[in-house]
Motif scaffolding. Structure first.
Motif, PDB file in Angstrom:
ATOM      1  N   VAL A 182       0.853  -1.189   0.000  1.00  0.00           N
ATOM      2  CA  VAL A 182       0.000   0.000   0.000  1.00  0.00           C
ATOM      3  C   VAL A 182       0.884   1.232   0.000  1.00  0.00           C
ATOM      4  O   VAL A 182       1.784   1.358   0.839  1.00  0.00           O
ATOM      5  CB  VAL A 182      -0.954   0.024   1.210  1.00  0.00           C
ATOM      6  CG1 VAL A 182      -1.678   1.362   1.301  1.00  0.00           C
ATOM      7  CG2 VAL A 182      -1.960  -1.110   1.113  1.00  0.00           C
ATOM      8  N   GLY A 183       0.641   2.126  -0.941  1.00  0.00           N
ATOM      9  CA  GLY A 183       1.358   3.393  -1.007  1.00  0.00           C
ATOM     10  C   GLY A 183       0.387   4.551  -1.010  1.00  0.00           C
ATOM     11  O   GLY A 183      -0.616   4.526  -1.731  1.00  0.00           O
ATOM     12  N   ARG A 206       5.008   3.930   1.930  1.00  0.00           N
ATOM     13  CA  ARG A 206       4.418   2.638   1.598  1.00  0.00           C
ATOM     14  C   ARG A 206       4.671   1.663   2.751  1.00  0.00           C
ATOM     15  O   ARG A 206       5.590   1.842   3.548  1.00  0.00           O
ATOM     16  CB  ARG A 206       5.008   2.066   0.312  1.00  0.00           C
ATOM     17  CG  ARG A 206       6.410   1.502   0.505  1.00  0.00           C
ATOM     18  CD  ARG A 206       6.873   0.657  -0.651  1.00  0.00           C
ATOM     19  NE  ARG A 206       8.205   0.119  -0.404  1.00  0.00           N
ATOM     20  CZ  ARG A 206       8.910  -0.552  -1.290  1.00  0.00           C
ATOM     21  NH1 ARG A 206       8.415  -0.757  -2.499  1.00  0.00           N
ATOM     22  NH2 ARG A 206      10.109  -1.023  -0.977  1.00  0.00           N
ATOM     23  N   SER A 207       3.827   0.641   2.803  1.00  0.00           N
ATOM     24  CA  SER A 207       3.985  -0.434   3.778  1.00  0.00           C
ATOM     25  C   SER A 207       3.575  -1.732   3.102  1.00  0.00           C
ATOM     26  O   SER A 207       2.725  -1.737   2.206  1.00  0.00           O
ATOM     27  CB  SER A 207       3.133  -0.177   5.022  1.00  0.00           C
ATOM     28  OG  SER A 207       3.241  -1.253   5.939  1.00  0.00           O
ATOM     29  N   VAL A 286       6.149  -2.257 -11.714  1.00  0.00           N
ATOM     30  CA  VAL A 286       5.550  -0.992 -11.276  1.00  0.00           C
ATOM     31  C   VAL A 286       5.323  -1.069  -9.778  1.00  0.00           C
ATOM     32  O   VAL A 286       4.813  -2.075  -9.272  1.00  0.00           O
ATOM     33  CB  VAL A 286       4.213  -0.719 -12.003  1.00  0.00           C
ATOM     34  CG1 VAL A 286       3.624   0.614 -11.560  1.00  0.00           C
ATOM     35  CG2 VAL A 286       4.414  -0.751 -13.505  1.00  0.00           C
ATOM     36  N   ASN A 287       5.680   0.009  -9.053  1.00  0.00           N
ATOM     37  CA  ASN A 287       5.411   0.016  -7.610  1.00  0.00           C
ATOM     38  C   ASN A 287       4.162   0.829  -7.321  1.00  0.00           C
ATOM     39  O   ASN A 287       3.557   1.436  -8.223  1.00  0.00           O
ATOM     40  CB  ASN A 287       6.617   0.528  -6.819  1.00  0.00           C
ATOM     41  CG  ASN A 287       6.930   1.996  -7.066  1.00  0.00           C
ATOM     42  OD1 ASN A 287       6.142   2.745  -7.661  1.00  0.00           O
ATOM     43  ND2 ASN A 287       8.092   2.443  -6.614  1.00  0.00           N
ATOM     44  N   VAL A 288       3.758   0.879  -6.057  1.00  0.00           N
ATOM     45  CA  VAL A 288       2.505   1.539  -5.675  1.00  0.00           C
ATOM     46  C   VAL A 288       2.607   3.059  -5.734  1.00  0.00           C
ATOM     47  O   VAL A 288       1.600   3.747  -5.560  1.00  0.00           O
ATOM     48  CB  VAL A 288       2.073   1.097  -4.264  1.00  0.00           C
ATOM     49  CG1 VAL A 288       1.615  -0.349  -4.271  1.00  0.00           C
ATOM     50  CG2 VAL A 288       3.209   1.297  -3.256  1.00  0.00           C
ATOM     51  N   GLY A 289       3.803   3.578  -5.995  1.00  0.00           N
ATOM     52  CA  GLY A 289       3.945   5.016  -6.194  1.00  0.00           C
ATOM     53  C   GLY A 289       3.839   5.432  -7.636  1.00  0.00           C
ATOM     54  O   GLY A 289       3.879   6.628  -7.948  1.00  0.00           O
ATOM     55  N   GLY A 290       3.720   4.454  -8.535  1.00  0.00           N
ATOM     56  CA  GLY A 290       3.595   4.749  -9.954  1.00  0.00           C
ATOM     57  C   GLY A 290       4.909   4.678 -10.722  1.00  0.00           C
ATOM     58  O   GLY A 290       4.903   4.755 -11.948  1.00  0.00           O
TER      59      GLY A 290
END
Length: 330
Positions: A182-183, A206-207, A286-290
């Motif tokens: 989750v970001g 994020r966690s 791709v990470n949760v920050g985009g």
């Protein structure tokens, strides 16, 4: 003793003056006062609002989409999505490869689903929206309202993770095997893990929740994405090749646009079927920050040459055993 004549003459005058003064208010009330405005019609009695009606469900709507998007109502069959299609509890939405969809709850919640993502509607009301993320990547934007506090909950299917906020923007990824990331982009998000333990993920953090574990301490979302591939070298002689890669846990990985599952440590395996000649392969994480990172490699397949003939064997010309059309040997 009789009253003087002058006083007797003044008595009628004083009596008349008193009567005139007393009549002035009565005359003003009767002739000069404006009549009062008519009373408004009485409003009909309002029906009593029960507690159940006060929490009447607000409808989710599939506002827009592109590509292949399907919807299933309860236990019914999958059907193609339609613009502004209403969604109710137990409904399921899924996006196909290269597709996306946006779900709205009035002006309170906007949920964007990326490619190969599946959600199910759990609960909807004026005060609460609860959605289950089966797998994939989704971004929620929750807008606070002055008159009603609305809380949005995004729960990961098959995992212990649940993210909630009353105002903010966050992204959740679910690998479908219990690892969730989750970001938060705006506001604060409460991320709950195993046994109700939670952390507050603030904007820019994020966690990660792994299977059976509590959320990790929130850290700054990396601006770059780590991807490491173990590409095979040289010309490939086998038509099927296995390639192993690593990325950060919770990142979304695709190969040529198709989703690839990762494990709790971010490891993933590609099973590639090669065609003759060069085969370009593109891996994107791709990470949760985009943030995203792409690795490309060209794998060339050449079928192995046919085995050489065995030495020391005798070749037999089968033609000498063929009979001619007249039954005689050649």
């Amino acid at each position: 003793m009789a009253a003087p004549p002058s006083r007797r003459r003044q008595a009628p005058f004083l009596i008349g003056l008193v009567l005139i003064l007393a009549a002035l208010p009565v005359g003003w009330f009767v002739f000069l006062r404006e009549p009062p405005a008519p009373l408004p019609p009485q409003a009909p009695p309002r029906p009593a609002v029960t507690q159940e009606e006060a929490k009447k469900a607000v409808e989710l709507v599939l506002s827009s989409f592109e590509g292949t998007v399907d919807v299933k109502h309860g236990d019914g069959p999958w059907e193609p999505a339609r613009k502004d299609m209403p969604l109710r509890p137990t409904d399921v939405v899924r996006t196909g490869r290269g597709s996306w969809a946006v779900v709205l709850n009035g002006e309170s919640v906007e949920l964007r689903m990326e490619a190969e993502t599946e959600i199910s509607v759990e609960e909807i009301s004026n005060e609460l929206s609860k959605v289950m993320l089966g797998s994939g990547l989704a971004t929620a934007t929750v807008r606070g309202r002055s008159n009603v506090r609305h809380t949005f909950i995004l729960k990961a299917k098959g995992a212990d993770a649940e993210a909630s906020t009353a105002q903010g923007t966050f992204t959740m990824s679910n690998n479908g095997k219990g690892t969730v990331s989750v970001g938060t982009r705006e506001g604060d998000v409460k991320l709950t893990g195993k046994e109700g333990k939670f952390v507050i993920v603030r904007a820019g953090q994020r966690s990660i929740v792994r299977p059976g574990q509590e959320p990790t301490t929130p850290v700054t979302i990396p601006s770059t994405v780590f991807v490491k591939m173990e590409w095979p070298t040289g010309t490939q002689r086998n038509r099927e090749v296995t390639v192993v890669g690593h990325t950060d846990p919770g990142n979304r990985v695709t190969v040529d646009g198709a989703n690839v599952p990762t494990d709790a440590d971010g490891k993933f395996t590609l099973n590639l079927a090669l065609k003759n000649g060069p085969n370009p392969v593109q891996v994107t994480a791709v990470n949760v920050g985009g943030a995203r990172q792409t690795e490309q490699q060209e794998l060339t397949f050449e079928p192995p040459p046919p085995p050489p003939p065995r030495t020391g064997t005798m070749k037999v010309d089968t033609k000498i055993f063929q009979e001619s059309s007249d039954g005689t040997s050649p």
